[in-house]
Structures are given as C-alpha cells and as structure tokens.
Design a protein around this motif. Structure first.
Motif, PDB file in Angstrom:
ATOM      1  N   LEU A 411      -2.812  -4.697 -12.233  1.00 62.66           N
ATOM      2  CA  LEU A 411      -2.936  -3.707 -11.162  1.00 62.66           C
ATOM      3  C   LEU A 411      -3.164  -2.329 -11.761  1.00 62.66           C
ATOM      4  N   PRO A 412      -3.973  -1.508 -11.122  1.00 61.83           N
ATOM      5  CA  PRO A 412      -4.209  -0.148 -11.636  1.00 61.83           C
ATOM      6  C   PRO A 412      -2.943   0.701 -11.515  1.00 61.83           C
ATOM      7  N   SER A 443      -0.456  -0.533  -2.123  1.00 65.26           N
ATOM      8  CA  SER A 443       0.906  -0.573  -2.630  1.00 65.26           C
ATOM      9  C   SER A 443       1.148  -1.914  -3.333  1.00 65.26           C
ATOM     10  N   VAL A 444       2.242  -1.959  -4.073  1.00 68.12           N
ATOM     11  CA  VAL A 444       2.584  -3.164  -4.824  1.00 68.12           C
ATOM     12  C   VAL A 444       3.962  -3.641  -4.370  1.00 68.12           C
ATOM     13  N   ALA A 505      11.071  -4.746  -3.269  1.00 64.93           N
ATOM     14  CA  ALA A 505      10.687  -3.332  -3.392  1.00 64.93           C
ATOM     15  C   ALA A 505       9.199  -3.170  -3.162  1.00 64.93           C
ATOM     16  N   ARG A 506       8.848  -2.002  -2.600  1.00 68.63           N
ATOM     17  CA  ARG A 506       7.441  -1.624  -2.422  1.00 68.63           C
ATOM     18  C   ARG A 506       7.210  -0.363  -3.251  1.00 68.63           C
ATOM     19  N   VAL A 507       6.170  -0.384  -4.075  1.00 65.18           N
ATOM     20  CA  VAL A 507       5.822   0.748  -4.935  1.00 65.18           C
ATOM     21  C   VAL A 507       4.524   1.361  -4.419  1.00 65.18           C
ATOM     22  N   ARG A 508       4.599   2.672  -4.044  1.00 70.46           N
ATOM     23  CA  ARG A 508       3.428   3.410  -3.566  1.00 70.46           C
ATOM     24  C   ARG A 508       3.255   4.673  -4.418  1.00 70.46           C
TER      25      ARG A 508
END
Length: 628
Positions: A411-412, A443-444, A505-508
């Motif tokens: 993922l970038p 988001s990841v 978890a969500r990473v933005r």
C-alpha cells in the motif's frame, strides 16, 4: 470323607429324660463338591482347629452389640464340620467344644453360594427349614457374610442369629460385611503365619519379589508420566534412559527410527552422572558405527521380545567392532545385558531397541526384569508414535492456520510486516490472526484478533471470523466501533459460536499526518512507536469480547500520529505470563519496542517476538509503519 448324597448323622440330641435321639440329614452332591474342594480345605486346615479365640470372640461380641443379635458366631467350614472360631451367646457344651456337625450348619450354604445370605425366617427357607439348629438353639433369623482366604475362596461365614423372625436392615448388613472383611483379613494373616515357619526362605523370596515388583511398578509409572509430559521424542528417550538407569540397569543405550531408512537416533545414559560425557560420546560413536548399532537392532528384530545375555567383559568386547566404543563400554561396566525391542503398537513393527547393561558386580537380569523391559519397549514405542502423530497433526494444523492468514498487501505510504508463531507446546495452533486491506476511499483497515481455543477448530473459526470482519468492513466508512457492533449482531444472527478478542483500526491520512481510529474488544492495547523513539500504550476502557453481545454500542477512539510512526498490534501470547500481570507484559513489550526503534520492519518483528515469556500460546504480530 462321606459319600456325597448319603444319609449322614447330624447330631445326638439329649431329650428331657436323658435319652439320645439320632437325627439324619442329606448333603447333596453339589454341596459336597464345593465343601470338599481341596484348595479351600487346605486353607481351613492351615488356620487350625480353633478352640476359644480371643480375636474372633471380640468380632462375635461386636456383632451382638452392634447388630443387637442374641447370637454372634465366626464359623469356619470344612467337608465334615463347622468350627466356631468365635462365638457369643451359644449354650454349653457347644460354647466350649467350638464344633458342630456340618448338617447343623447354616453357614455351609454361604460357602456353597459364595455370597452373603440374609434370611428373615429360616423355617421358610427350603435349604434350612429342616436344620436341627432351629430347635436346638432356637435359631430363627440368620444373616451370614462370607469369610474368604487369600485366594478369594469362601472358608466360612460371620453370622448373626436371632431367636425370632427379623428383617435385617441395610446398615446391619453393611456392618456384617465390614466385620466379615476383618475376619477375612485375620484368616489371611493366620494362614500366612502358619506357613511362615515352614517356608521362611520362600517368604523372604516373596518379600524381595514384592519389593522388586513395587519398584518395577513405580519405575513404569514414572516412565509413563515422564513420557506423557513431552511430545519431543528425543527428550522422551533421554527421560527413558534416566528413569531406566535409576532403577533397572547400570547404563543403557536407546536407538530408534520412526520411519524406515531414516538415520536412527541414539542416546546413552549411565546411572553415575559423572559418566555423562562418556555416554554422550558413546551415543555419538554408536550413531556412526553402523555395525554395532545394527547388531542391537537386528537382535531386537530377530526375537521380537527382550533377550538376556550373561557374558563376561571379554566376550562383549569381542562383539564390538569399534575400539573406542569397546573402551567406553568396558569403563562403564560390562556384566549382563538385555536388549528390548521398541515396538509400535500402531503400526505393529519394531522401531528400535533399548540395550540395558549391568556391571559385573550386579546380578544378571531376571524374569521379572525381562517383563519390565518388554513393557518399557512398548511404552517407548507408544511415545515414538505419539510424537509422530503429534508432529503430523501439528504440521497439518499449522498449514491450515497459515493458509487462513492474510498475504499482506503493498500500500502507498504504509509498510506492513507480520509474524505468526504457533505455540511450542500443547496445541500447535489456535485462533490468532492478523489482517490488513485497503478500502475504496484510500484508508487502510488493520486487525489483530484471537479466537478462544487452541486447536484446529479454533483455527477454522478464526478463518470464518476473519472473513466476517472483512465482509462487514469493506466498502463502508463506519468507524471501527460501529463495525464491531454490527459484527456482534451478525455473529448472533448467524449463530456463529465464536468468542474472540480483537483490535480493529482504520488508518487515514490527515492534515497532520495520519488519523488512526480503533475499537478494542477485550484485546491487549495497541502500541505506537513515535519517530523520536517514544512509545505510547493505547489503553482504553475495556469492552466485551467479540461475540458477547454488548448492551451499548462499541466505542471508537481516534489518535492523530505523525509520519514515521509505527503501530504495533499483537495477541496476548506475546505478553501474557502466568507469573505476572498483563500490564507488566505490555510494559516489557513497550520497552523492547523503545530500545529497538532503529531496526527495520522484519528485524523489529524478530526483536519483539523475543519478549514472549514461554511460548505456551500462539502469537500474531502486525507492524504498520506510516512512511508518509
């Protein structure tokens, strides 16, 4: 001896005028066969022809006091007479003579039946209603418990007799049974005493045999417990050597191969710890010396049972082709030897052999030790098979577990690293997992969870739960707390019997770097490594495990972190220690993370995994590096 089935005089009974009346009864063939059994008669005769007997009289007195019966009698029965070894309440001259004709005996029926007889009124019992004792002693109600000899043969009865009809209670019957057991113990003791003088040497041999049997039983018990406590077959064979040399032989060599054509494993043990280095060298040499090792295994294959040899040191040395092996063996002590095959009870074949050796100062192995050696070989074979089956199951479960784990995406701006380690003992795998996937909005989503249980079923449930998490979260912009709340409802609605801890978890990306929103369902807290090397522990108020429907919606926590930070998610196997609090384990992991901040991702995973205290549980670890 009377002819079976013939009329037999039962007693001369005095009348009121002094005249004597001869009574007659019949002893049936079946009764005579039991009562005349030579083995049972031998026991009765070895007890002796008792006169007054203080020990048995006390038992009879207990019967009268505790059962409240007028007559209490300890009867011993042979083919002709009933001997009253103990009595209370009997009239003279019976009380002094201590003997009665067999045909006056109620207890002979206990001997014939081989079990307790409980009769409320003997006048109604076909076997007893004609017995002269009814009139002579006014014996109406009878309860008799069998007295047995050391072979379990009934030699008499402990009796309670009443002068009127009586329903014997369960407690009275139980008491008679216990007191009869006391009488049986006394009978056994007297038989032993009677034979002691004539067989002193035999008794001594028996004592030594009993001691040896007890030691051998203890050895086998220790061996079973020790082998069952490990699934590492090499460790199991080392334990076998230590136990065997502790009680059966001076030293031993164990060789086995759980598959044909595989290089055999060899271990050697001496009862003297000072010879440990010599034994290690002997095992090493034996593994190399195919000739000497093959001779041991061939002997086991040829006979399929333990083989004893009594050879002098010279003969044993002559059979050894390796000079250094012969030298070590001579120093260890050469006298008698025995080879016991290691037998697989599953595949019905010989897997190896145990060579047992005693020095010249010890007696040769005997028959009892040969039987023990055979049992050692069987139990060693079972340990080898258990280890093989365990390895196969472990491999299958681990393959299943790893097949269900996610292949991390590229993922970038996000660098992902993960590890999964099965437990080192107990079940090979459990329900630990990690996951990471990109959302359509950029988001990841990352997750680490642990399904309750440590077996293949837990691993399968983990795969199902991971897919539900993915299916529930993908394409939705809900925060993790709402996603887990919806997942709780799905698990209940679909009747998925899962209970699990999880961090989702969500990473933005945000204006300041990254925004991480997360929800924690009963899981250890995430850790964050900041670019300056500081470590944050993200404790939040505890919430129920996933699958346990909460009363309130789950909460979401949001943290803003700078680029260059590393988020660490893990399962409890990395920090749990039965001797410490969970907080201590988390603190230990945070400190290792702080001191390892300069390591690249894979190396950092390795460093963090070293913190695991015992590896008694499986571990999932996920690193999320936010590179910016």
């Amino acid at each position: 001896m009377r002819v079976p089935g013939a009329l037999a005089p039962v007693a001369w009974q005095a009348t009121g005028r002094g005249a004597m009346v001869l009574q007659w009864d019949v002893i049936g063939d079946a009764e005579q066969s039991v009562l005349g059994d030579p083995v049972r008669l031998c026991s009765v005769r070895r007890i002796g022809r008792p006169g007054p007997d203080e020990a048995f009289d006390r038992v009879a007195m207990l019967v009268r006091k505790l059962v409240d019966a007028p007559l209490g009698v300890v009867c011993l029965v042979d083919a002709e007479h009933q001997y009253l070894a103990g009595q209370v309440g009997l009239p003279e001259p019976i009380a002094s003579e201590r003997t009665m004709p067999l045909t006056h005996s109620f207890s002979r029926h206990v001997v014939v039946a081989g079990e307790m007889l409980i009769i409320s009124d003997v006048r109604t019992d076909p076997r007893m209603r004609g017995n002269p004792t009814i009139a002579q002693l006014n014996a109406i109600a009878y309860a008799g418990a069998p007295i047995t000899d050391p072979d379990g043969l009934v030699v008499g009865a402990l009796c309670a007799v009443d002068h009127e009809p009586r329903d014997w209670t369960n407690s009275e019957i139980a008491l008679l049974t216990e007191l009869a057991a006391v009488c049986s113990s006394e009978v056994c003791l007297r038989i032993a005493r009677a034979t002691a003088e004539d067989a002193r040497k035999a008794a001594e041999d028996a004592r030594r045999a009993a001691e040896s049997a007890g030691q051998n039983l203890e050895l086998l018990t220790d061996l079973t417990e020790s082998l069952a406590a490990t699934m590492d077959v090499d460790e199991a064979m080392r334990r076998l050597g230590r136990i065997v040399t502790g009680g059966l032989a001076d030293w031993c060599v164990v060789t086995y191969a759980d598959e044909p054509g595989v290089t055999p494993h060899v271990s050697a043990t001496h009862r003297d710890p000072a010879r440990a280095a010599d034994m290690d060298r002997l095992a090493e040499l034996a593994a190399r010396s195919r000739t000497d090792l093959r001779a041991i295994v061939l002997a086991a294959h040829r006979h399929g049972r333990p083989v004893r040899r009594v050879d002098g040191p010279a003969k044993i040395r002559d059979r050894l082709s390796d000079a250094e092996i012969a030298s070590i063996a001579t120093t260890a002590g050469l006298g008698s030897s025995m080879i016991a095959p290691i037998i697989s009870s599953v595949r019905r074949r010989i897997l190896g052999a145990v060579l047992l050796v005693n020095g010249p100062d010890r007696a040769p192995f005997n028959d009892a030790e040969e039987r023990v050696a055979a049992e050692i070989g069987r139990r060693a074979g079972l340990a080898v098979e258990n280890s093989r089956l365990y390895r196969e199951q472990r491999h299958m479960a681990e393959v299943l577990q790893r097949s269900l784990l996610t292949e991390l995406p590229t993922l970038p701006g996000v660098e992902l690293h993960a590890r999964y380690l099965p437990a080192q003992d107990g079940a090979a795998v459990g329900g630990d997992w990690y996951d990471a996937f990109a959302q359509p909005d950029g988001s990841v989503m990352v997750a680490v969870g642990d399904v309750s249980g440590h077996d293949i079923e837990a691993a399968a449930m983990m795969g199902q739960l991971r897919n539900l998490v993915r299916g529930d979260a993908y394409g939705r912009d809900d925060e993790p707390g709402a996603l887990l709340t919806q997942l709780d409802l799905a698990l209940h609605g679909l009747r998925v019997p899962a209970a699990a801890t999880v961090v989702l978890a969500r990473v933005r990306q945000s204006w300041s770097g990254y925004a991480i929103s997360f929800a924690n369902a009963g899981h250890p807290p995430p850790l964050l490594l900041l670019p300056d090397g500081r470590v944050q522990v993200w404790w939040v108020p505890p919430e129920p495990l996933l699958g346990l429907l909460p009363q309130d919606p789950r909460t979401t926590t949001i943290r803003y972190v700078p680029p260059g930070s590393t988020l660490v998610l893990y399962t409890d196997g990395l920090v749990e220690d039965r001797d410490q609090l969970l907080d201590d384990g988390v603190a230990r992991l945070a400190e290792r993370l702080r001191t390892s901040s300069a390591y690249p991702g894979d190396a950092l995973c390795t460093r963090l995994l070293e913190v695991a205290p015992h590896r008694s549980d499986d571990i999932a670890l996920l690193l999320v590096r936010l590179t910016g």
